[in-house]
Design an enzyme around this catalytic site. Structure first.
Site, mmCIF file in Angstrom:
data_model
loop_
_atom_site.group_PDB
_atom_site.id
_atom_site.type_symbol
_atom_site.label_atom_id
_atom_site.label_comp_id
_atom_site.label_asym_id
_atom_site.label_seq_id
_atom_site.Cartn_x
_atom_site.Cartn_y
_atom_site.Cartn_z
ATOM 1 N N SER A 100 11.249 -2.748 -6.270
ATOM 2 C CA SER A 100 10.086 -3.573 -5.938
ATOM 3 C C SER A 100 10.415 -4.413 -4.718
ATOM 4 O O SER A 100 11.441 -4.199 -4.074
ATOM 5 C CB SER A 100 9.775 -4.525 -7.091
ATOM 6 O OG SER A 100 9.176 -3.828 -8.117
ATOM 7 N N GLU A 133 4.781 -4.917 8.625
ATOM 8 C CA GLU A 133 3.765 -3.883 8.420
ATOM 9 C C GLU A 133 2.904 -4.251 7.213
ATOM 10 O O GLU A 133 3.308 -5.087 6.398
ATOM 11 C CB GLU A 133 4.439 -2.527 8.208
ATOM 12 C CG GLU A 133 5.338 -2.515 7.003
ATOM 13 C CD GLU A 133 6.397 -1.407 7.062
ATOM 14 O OE1 GLU A 133 6.293 -0.483 6.265
ATOM 15 O OE2 GLU A 133 7.327 -1.487 7.885
ATOM 16 N N LYS A 135 1.222 -4.463 3.621
ATOM 17 C CA LYS A 135 1.623 -4.117 2.257
ATOM 18 C C LYS A 135 0.396 -3.486 1.608
ATOM 19 O O LYS A 135 -0.538 -4.179 1.209
ATOM 20 C CB LYS A 135 2.075 -5.358 1.498
ATOM 21 C CG LYS A 135 2.585 -5.033 0.108
ATOM 22 C CD LYS A 135 3.187 -6.251 -0.546
ATOM 23 C CE LYS A 135 3.811 -5.937 -1.887
ATOM 24 N NZ LYS A 135 2.981 -5.161 -2.802
ATOM 25 N N ARG A 156 5.727 6.162 -8.884
ATOM 26 C CA ARG A 156 6.899 5.296 -8.958
ATOM 27 C C ARG A 156 7.470 5.228 -10.377
ATOM 28 O O ARG A 156 8.670 5.167 -10.569
ATOM 29 C CB ARG A 156 6.507 3.893 -8.491
ATOM 30 C CG ARG A 156 7.609 2.885 -8.649
ATOM 31 C CD ARG A 156 7.195 1.550 -8.061
ATOM 32 N NE ARG A 156 8.260 0.582 -8.179
ATOM 33 C CZ ARG A 156 8.488 -0.139 -9.255
ATOM 34 N NH1 ARG A 156 7.715 0.000 -10.304
ATOM 35 N NH2 ARG A 156 9.484 -0.992 -9.292
ATOM 36 N N CYS A 454 -39.512 -27.671 -4.822
ATOM 37 C CA CYS A 454 -40.227 -28.928 -4.885
ATOM 38 C C CYS A 454 -41.263 -28.832 -3.775
ATOM 39 O O CYS A 454 -40.906 -28.656 -2.613
ATOM 40 C CB CYS A 454 -39.260 -30.085 -4.617
ATOM 41 S SG CYS A 454 -40.124 -31.631 -4.330
ATOM 42 N N CYS A 459 -41.075 -35.447 -0.208
ATOM 43 C CA CYS A 459 -39.873 -35.649 -1.033
ATOM 44 C C CYS A 459 -38.731 -36.127 -0.134
ATOM 45 O O CYS A 459 -38.432 -35.516 0.898
ATOM 46 C CB CYS A 459 -39.501 -34.329 -1.705
ATOM 47 S SG CYS A 459 -37.858 -34.329 -2.445
HETATM 48 S S1 IVH Z 1 8.906 -1.269 1.254
HETATM 49 C C1 IVH Z 1 12.735 -0.356 -1.282
HETATM 50 N N1 IVH Z 1 6.673 -1.272 2.566
HETATM 51 O O1 IVH Z 1 4.829 -2.580 -2.594
HETATM 52 C C2 IVH Z 1 11.470 -1.144 -1.269
HETATM 53 N N2 IVH Z 1 6.542 -1.319 0.188
HETATM 54 O O2 IVH Z 1 5.760 -4.649 -4.441
HETATM 55 C C3 IVH Z 1 10.442 -0.417 -0.543
HETATM 56 N N3 IVH Z 1 4.261 -1.296 -0.690
HETATM 57 O O3 IVH Z 1 6.531 -0.495 -4.783
HETATM 58 C C4 IVH Z 1 9.247 -1.186 -0.413
HETATM 59 N N4 IVH Z 1 3.242 -1.261 1.272
HETATM 60 O O4 IVH Z 1 4.706 0.575 -3.405
HETATM 61 C C5 IVH Z 1 7.231 -1.290 1.350
HETATM 62 N N5 IVH Z 1 4.773 -1.250 3.893
HETATM 63 C C6 IVH Z 1 5.342 -1.256 2.685
HETATM 64 C C7 IVH Z 1 4.564 -1.270 1.507
HETATM 65 C C8 IVH Z 1 5.217 -1.301 0.261
HETATM 66 C C9 IVH Z 1 3.073 -1.270 -0.062
HETATM 67 C C10 IVH Z 1 4.417 -1.341 -2.153
HETATM 68 C C11 IVH Z 1 5.426 -0.354 -2.668
HETATM 69 C C12 IVH Z 1 6.313 -1.134 -3.584
HETATM 70 C C13 IVH Z 1 5.540 -2.384 -3.784
HETATM 71 C C14 IVH Z 1 6.463 -3.537 -4.048
#
Ligand code: IVH
Length: 702
Positions: A100, A133, A135, A156, A454, A459
């Site tokens: 994670s 980048e 998420k 995963r 109203c 008013c």
């Molecule tokens: S790097 C070894 N990069 O976020 C760790 N994760 O909360 C690799 N995720 O399970 C993670 N965008 O599914 C990485 N640009 C990104 C991501 C990303 C989404 C997700 C990924 C991970 C989760 C962790």
């Protein structure tokens, strides 16, 4: 598993914990509360707190356990390896565990992260590069390539074991079935990515499902993760799930040698994977030469996240160099060289304390929820419009209820739902008033309208609101004359209607507490300036129902003097393009009323301009203007011009700006990240599609 009464107690405890400084004595309660929220989220699929609130509690638990390792219990939520494993799919072991990410929420957290990186790498003050980048908020996926062929795809799962879903992966066109890893000397590789559905595609998907009477997906994420684990690969394809690759987790040559160091940096590895045909974030991945730059990028994305076509819940900051990544290593849970920067919560829970009723400038009575203040995406929210009576009824919102509050793409917060299961019986239904809360006049709900009004034009609330509107930016734009002045001067008896604004005693104002000669003079100058406004501003400032800026402009174009409207018939109004019978009726009624006419006469005596000005006259568009008679629409992010500038340029070139793609549209100008509008225009086939550069070239010839 939890009864309503238990849920209620646990929810109350949650709120208390969130507000307090959690200590080791709270450990038992904290774990109980976290178990409850895990159940609400994972089993019931009905979370009652935001991710941010959950994370806050979870982090407190981690901290307590870190400081008191002997207190770590086997049932602590921190001892759980998160898992999406269910049953039917064959299990596979990932070549390297899918970890994670640790979370951060602000600049200070990222600076802590940097300090940690420096410690781990031993770099005291030399430069360290980071990548940033998006998420992606979808379902994680691992792709194994062997001898250039897609050999296996898996979800995963619990991080070390996932569920095999190769057939579904093969249904996704964004996943290459063959990729020339051999050109990089790589025989076997495992890539990590995220599968997700574009926001506009998701909306269409749900529209289709609605037509077919199927249950709707709650959000793009659910639609995507469900699509990964479907038994029918056609479903994966139909949902148009796309997979972004964001990491190379494993790569060996035919001797089994680790090939990752050859790729040298994260940025380079993503460039190489792009060449191999993978879908990789491109403009949205940034290389930063220091953490400060990375922080800036994260903060910028927090602002623009809604414009991005995919759902993202944060950014990921990674150490760019693989050598340094190696030095940092990983915990059991997350790599130490990467961290998620989570965006501010868009949802939070709060309590509805009471409902107040605001009377608008045209008498609409709007219910406003007063909630216990909560932080929402960086802003404290305590008042939220409940729109109208039907809204309150449809959501079954009661006073005393726990409510879920959200700030979506726009800045206006709204109440998503109440939680009836958390009621204790003391909640009260919202009783809509029958009489105006300000003047006590009976309220009426006009047919086909959702609002109660109203109808007493005298008013007090309406009089004040009309004056506030009159001085506002959109109307007469009297600089510095805001709501607080209007209210104060009204209470002093100096303002009875808008004409009094132009006959104020500035000597008296300068003697008011908080004023002085200078501010009184400034106010006077602003009022004097407004007297020369074009009459379209004046018309808009009169707070005539449905007469907005646009209608005011088209009427102003047709009259030499405002008082001409006294003799206008309904037909005179409706003969103007864009003026309908409702506006016509309302403007006519205003000018039929002697009180209003006298007020305008007084204004003219005080020096307010009632004659058509040059600015009111329609702009002549030469027949040979480059875009004469064309309709135009801008979409996506423009590079060189602001949206407003572009629209003005288009107007000056004779075009009319419209807001939607339809067969009426002639030209669509597309900037970066153009989304559904571009698709729609392409599908129509009749719309000319221009880049920003083309637009500037053509219009620049004016
Ligand atoms: S790097 C070894 N990069 O976020 C760790 N994760 O909360 C690799 N995720 O399970 C993670 N965008 O599914 C990485 N640009 C990104 C991501 C990303 C989404 C997700 C990924 C991970 C989760 C962790």
């Amino acid at each position: 598993m939890y009864s309503t009464a238990e849920s209620k107690v646990l929810f109350d405890q949650t709120q208390k914990l969130l507000k307090s400084n959690i200590k080791v004595e709270d450990l038992d309660q904290l774990i109980k509360v976290l178990h409850f929220h895990e159940w609400k989220y994972a089993i019931q699929n009905d979370p009652v707190i935001s991710d941010f609130e959950y994370d806050t509690l979870y982090k407190s638990l981690e901290k307590i356990e870190h400081e008191n390792p002997s207190l770590i219990r086997p049932d602590s939520p921190t001892q759980r390896v998160s898992s999406d494993l269910k049953s039917d799919f064959p299990k596979v072991v990932h070549l390297v565990p899918m970890l994670s990410l640790d979370n951060s929420y602000n600049a200070a957290d990222l600076q802590d992260f940097e300090r940690q990186i420096r410690k781990l790498t031993g770099i005291e003050d030399g430069p360290i590069e980071y990548t940033v980048e998006p998420k992606f908020d979808g379902g994680s996926i691992a792709l194994v390539y062997e001898n250039d062929l897609l050999a296996r795809a898996a979800t995963r799962g619990n991080g070390s074991e996932g569920e095999e879903m190769t057939a579904n992966a093969k249904a996704m066109t964004s996943i290459p079935l063959r990729a020339a890893f051999s050109e990089l000397g790589i025989q076997k590789a495992e890539l990590r990515g995220e599968s997700l559905i574009r926001k506009d595609v998701f909306i269409k998907l749900n529209e289709e499902r609605e037509k077919e009477d199927k249950t709707l997906f709650a959000n793009p994420r659910n639609a995507a993760t469900g699509g990964l684990r479907t038994k029918d690969a056609n479903q994966t394809a139909e949902r148009k799930i796309e997979t972004f690759v964001f990491q190379i987790g494993y790569a060996v040559d035919d001797q089994g040698n680790d090939m990752i160091p050859e790729l040298s940096t994260h940025m380079n590895s993503l460039d190489k994977l792009t060449t191999l045909g993978f879908k990789i974030p491109q403009q949205e991945r940034k290389l930063c030469s220091n953490i400060q730059e990375a922080i800036k990028v994260c903060e910028h994305w927090q602002e623009i996240r809604e414009e991005y076509p995919y759902e993202i819940d944060g950014m990921v900051v990674k150490v760019n160099s693989f050598e340094l990544q190696e030095k940092c290593g990983s915990t059991q849970h997350h790599p130490r060289w990467a961290i998620a920067y989570k965006f501010k919560a868009k949802q939070a829970t709060s309590k509805l304390e009471r409902v107040e009723y605001q009377v608008g400038k045209i008498g609409a009575v709007t219910p406003v929820a007063k909630i216990t203040p909560v932080q929402l995406a960086g802003v404290t929210v305590s008042s939220i419009s409940l729109h109208n009576e039907d809204f309150i009824k449809s959501k079954d919102i009661r006073i005393g209820d726990t409510v879920l509050v959200e700030r979506a793409g726009d800045v206006i917060p709204y109440i998503v739902k109440s939680f009836p299961e958390l009621r204790n019986g003391s909640e009260e239904a919202v009783v809509y008033p029958t009489h105006c809360p300000v003047c006590n006049h009976e309220l009426l709900r006009p047919e086909n309208e959702a609002v109660w009004r109203c109808v007493n034009v005298a008013c007090e609330a309406q009089v004040i609101q009309r004056m506030i509107h009159h001085v506002s930016k959109d109307a007469m734009n009297i600089d510095g004359f805001g709501a607080s002045y209007v209210e104060r001067f009204y209470e002093l008896g100096w303002l009875k209607d808008i004409s009094d604004i132009y006959n104020l005693d500035y000597e008296a104002i300068s003697r008011l507490e908080g004023f002085g000669q200078r501010s009184a003079t400034k106010l006077k100058e602003a009022v004097e300036k407004a007297k020369n406004n074009p009459i379209h501003r004046l018309l808009n400032s009169l707070a005539i129902h449905h007469l907005g800026r646009k209608a005011s402009k088209v009427i102003a174009e047709k009259i030499a003097h405002v008082m001409n409207l006294k003799t206008w018939t309904i037909e005179d109004f409706t003969s103007i393009k864009d003026i309908g019978p409702v506006v016509a009726e309302n403007v006519k009624a205003f000018f039929d009323d002697e009180v209003n006419v006298e007020m305008l006469q007084r204004m003219e005596e005080y020096g307010v301009n009632l004659f058509q000005t040059e600015e009111d006259k329609p702009k002549e568009v030469a027949a040979d203007a480059p875009l004469a008679g064309k309709t135009i629409l801008f979409t996506g992010t423009l590079e060189q011009l602001t949206r407003k500038e572009a629209q003005l340029m288009a107007e000056e070139a004779g075009a009319k700006n419209i807001s939607a793609v339809s067969s009426n549209l002639d030209i669509l100008v597309v900037g970066e990240k153009a989304g559904s509008k571009l698709k729609k225009a392409e599908a129509l086939g009749t719309v000319k599609i221009w880049s920003e550069v083309e637009f500037i070239e053509i219009v620049g010839r004016v």
